[in-house]
Design a protein around this motif. Structure first.
Motif, PDB file in Angstrom:
ATOM      1  N   LEU A 174      11.109  -1.065   1.200  1.00 62.24           N
ATOM      2  CA  LEU A 174      10.676   0.332   1.139  1.00 62.24           C
ATOM      3  C   LEU A 174      11.872   1.269   1.159  1.00 62.24           C
ATOM      4  CD1 LEU A 174       7.603   0.326   3.569  1.00 62.24           C
ATOM      5  CD2 LEU A 174       7.608   0.185   1.080  1.00 62.24           C
TER       6      LEU A 174
ATOM      7  N   LEU B  42      11.491   5.102  -0.115  1.00 65.26           N
ATOM      8  CA  LEU B  42      10.219   5.488   0.511  1.00 65.26           C
ATOM      9  C   LEU B  42      10.323   5.717   2.014  1.00 65.26           C
ATOM     10  CD1 LEU B  42       7.878   3.069  -1.471  1.00 65.26           C
ATOM     11  CD2 LEU B  42       8.261   5.505  -1.868  1.00 65.26           C
TER      12      LEU B  42
ATOM     13  N   GLN C 178       0.829  -1.206   0.000  1.00 61.05           N
ATOM     14  CA  GLN C 178       0.000   0.000   0.000  1.00 61.05           C
ATOM     15  C   GLN C 178       0.860   1.251   0.000  1.00 61.05           C
ATOM     16  OE1 GLN C 178      -2.965  -0.127   3.154  1.00 61.05           O
ATOM     17  NE2 GLN C 178      -3.414  -2.275   2.735  1.00 61.05           N
ATOM     18  N   ILE C 179       1.937   1.212   0.781  1.00 60.38           N
ATOM     19  CA  ILE C 179       2.849   2.357   0.826  1.00 60.38           C
ATOM     20  C   ILE C 179       3.516   2.550  -0.529  1.00 60.38           C
ATOM     21  CG2 ILE C 179       4.985   3.241   1.849  1.00 60.38           C
ATOM     22  CD1 ILE C 179       4.106   1.808   4.463  1.00 60.38           C
ATOM     23  N   GLU C 180       3.934   1.441  -1.157  1.00 59.52           N
ATOM     24  CA  GLU C 180       4.556   1.515  -2.484  1.00 59.52           C
ATOM     25  C   GLU C 180       3.605   2.109  -3.510  1.00 59.52           C
ATOM     26  OE1 GLU C 180       5.757  -2.435  -3.406  1.00 59.52           O
ATOM     27  OE2 GLU C 180       7.468  -2.426  -2.025  1.00 59.52           O
TER      28      GLU C 180
ATOM     29  N   SER D 135       7.173  10.316   2.084  1.00 66.10           N
ATOM     30  CA  SER D 135       6.118  11.159   1.494  1.00 66.10           C
ATOM     31  C   SER D 135       5.239  11.841   2.542  1.00 66.10           C
ATOM     32  CB  SER D 135       5.235  10.305   0.577  1.00 66.10           C
ATOM     33  OG  SER D 135       4.613   9.255   1.310  1.00 66.10           O
ATOM     34  N   THR D 136       5.555  11.643   3.806  1.00 65.68           N
ATOM     35  CA  THR D 136       4.713  12.196   4.865  1.00 65.68           C
ATOM     36  C   THR D 136       4.542  13.714   4.750  1.00 65.68           C
ATOM     37  OG1 THR D 136       4.449  12.436   7.264  1.00 65.68           O
ATOM     38  CG2 THR D 136       6.700  12.434   6.417  1.00 65.68           C
TER      39      THR D 136
ATOM     40  N   PHE E   5       5.495   3.774   9.594  1.00 65.98           N
ATOM     41  CA  PHE E   5       5.242   2.353   9.357  1.00 65.98           C
ATOM     42  C   PHE E   5       6.037   1.519  10.351  1.00 65.98           C
ATOM     43  CE2 PHE E   5       6.452  -1.480   6.557  1.00 65.98           C
ATOM     44  CZ  PHE E   5       5.290  -2.173   6.857  1.00 65.98           C
TER      45      PHE E   5
ATOM     46  N   VAL F 230       0.654   7.349   4.192  1.00 69.39           N
ATOM     47  CA  VAL F 230       1.151   6.843   5.467  1.00 69.39           C
ATOM     48  C   VAL F 230       2.275   7.737   5.978  1.00 69.39           C
ATOM     49  CG1 VAL F 230       2.312   4.891   6.592  1.00 69.39           C
ATOM     50  CG2 VAL F 230       0.538   4.473   4.877  1.00 69.39           C
ATOM     51  N   ASP F 231       2.262   8.009   7.267  1.00 68.59           N
ATOM     52  CA  ASP F 231       3.309   8.840   7.862  1.00 68.59           C
ATOM     53  C   ASP F 231       4.383   7.998   8.542  1.00 68.59           C
ATOM     54  OD1 ASP F 231       2.010  11.454   7.334  1.00 68.59           O
ATOM     55  OD2 ASP F 231       0.480  10.654   8.685  1.00 68.59           O
TER      56      ASP F 231
ATOM     57  N   ILE G 220       7.785   7.527   6.785  1.00 70.46           N
ATOM     58  CA  ILE G 220       7.709   7.391   5.330  1.00 70.46           C
ATOM     59  C   ILE G 220       8.043   8.734   4.681  1.00 70.46           C
ATOM     60  CG2 ILE G 220       6.210   6.802   3.394  1.00 70.46           C
ATOM     61  CD1 ILE G 220       7.060   4.466   5.272  1.00 70.46           C
TER      62      ILE G 220
END
Length: 212
Positions: free
Chosen positions: A49, A54, A28-30, A181-182, A38, A35-36, A179
Motif C-alpha cells: 500500500l 496509499l 479493498q483499500i487498493e 484517501s481518508t 489500516f 478506509v481511514d 490511509i
C-alpha cells in the motif's frame, strides 16, 4: 475493547471496524474502499500500500507483535511439535491460505525452515483468515492448526501444543497507518497516536500481544 475505551474518552468519535485477512483488506483499500486507518498482520501488505502511494506519509508505525502457535482441540491427542504435525499418520492441519493470509505465510516459513513443507501440503486445509483456522480446530474438523497466540488465548476450546521458535519465521509485526484517501485525517491520526500510547498498548498486552 480498544474501540469502547477510545470512544468513551472521545465521545465525538465513532469507530467503524472491518475485520479480515490483511491481504483481503489491502485489496479493498487498493480498490478504493473508504478506509481511514489500516492495521495489518504483515509488513508486506502495508509495504504494498505504501509503494502504491496509499499510505499517508509519516503516519506508519509498528504497533505490536505476536507469536505463532500449534493448536489442537481441547483434550484431544495431537502432535506436540511442528515437525510432528507433518509426519505420516497425523491428520489434517488447518492453515491460513499462504497467498493472502499472513498466518499462512508465517506457517510455511516455519515448515520450510524445518524441511517439512511438502509433507504439510498433502494434509493442509486452507482457511480464508486466522479466525477460520481457529474455528476448524474448535469444531474438531482438523487434528491441528496454526494460529497466533492471541487467538488461542481467547478460545476455551483449543489447547496450545507447541510454540514456533522465533528464528523459524519472520517477526510477526503489526504495522498501522492512516490511509492517504481518508476524509478524517486528524481523527485518524489521533487514533493512531493513541493506539501507540501506553493506554492503547496496555489493552493489546492484556490480550496477549507483545508490545514495546
Amino acid at each position: 475493547e480498544v474501540v469502547k475505551t477510545y470512544e468513551a474518552v472521545n465521545p465525538n468519535v465513532k469507530i467503524v471496524t472491518t475485520f479480515g485477512s490483511s491481504g483481503a483488506l489491502g485489496k479493498q483499500i487498493e480498490q478504493g474502499a473508504p478506509v481511514d486507518l489500516f492495521i495489518s498482520a504483515s509488513k508486506g501488505h502495508m509495504d504494498s500500500l505504501e509503494k502504491a502511494g496509499l499510505v499517508l506519509e509519516g503516519t506508519r508505525r509498528d504497533l505490536f507483535m505476536n507469536k505463532l502457535v500449534l493448536i489442537a482441540p481441547l483434550g484431544a491427542k495431537a502432535p506436540t511439535s511442528f515437525e510432528a504435525a507433518a509426519t505420516n499418520g497425523v491428520g489434517k492441519i488447518a492453515l491460513g491460505e499462504p497467498t493472502s493470509v499472513p498466518v499462512g505465510q508465517y506457517s510455511f516459513q516455519v515448515f520450510t525452515k524445518l524441511g517439512v513443507a511438502d509433507a504439510v501440503k498433502t494434509k493442509a486445509v486452507y482457511a480464508k483468515d486466522v479466525k477460520q483456522v481457529l474455528t476448524y480446530v474448535e469444531r474438531g474438523e482438523v487434528e491441528s492448526g496454526i494460529v497466533y497466540y492471541t487467538d488461542a488465548l481467547v478460545s476455551k476450546k483449543v489447547q496450545v501444543m507447541a510454540n514456533a521458535a522465533e528464528d523459524t519465521h519472520s517477526p510477526i509485526v503489526y504495522p498501522g497507518a492512516v490511509i492517504s484517501s481518508t476524509k478524517q485525517k486528524e481523527a485518524a491520526q489521533a487514533l493512531m497516536t493513541w493506539l501507540a500510547s501506553d493506554a492503547g498498548k496496555a489493552i493489546f498486552k492484556k490480550y496477549g500481544f507483545v508490545v514495546k
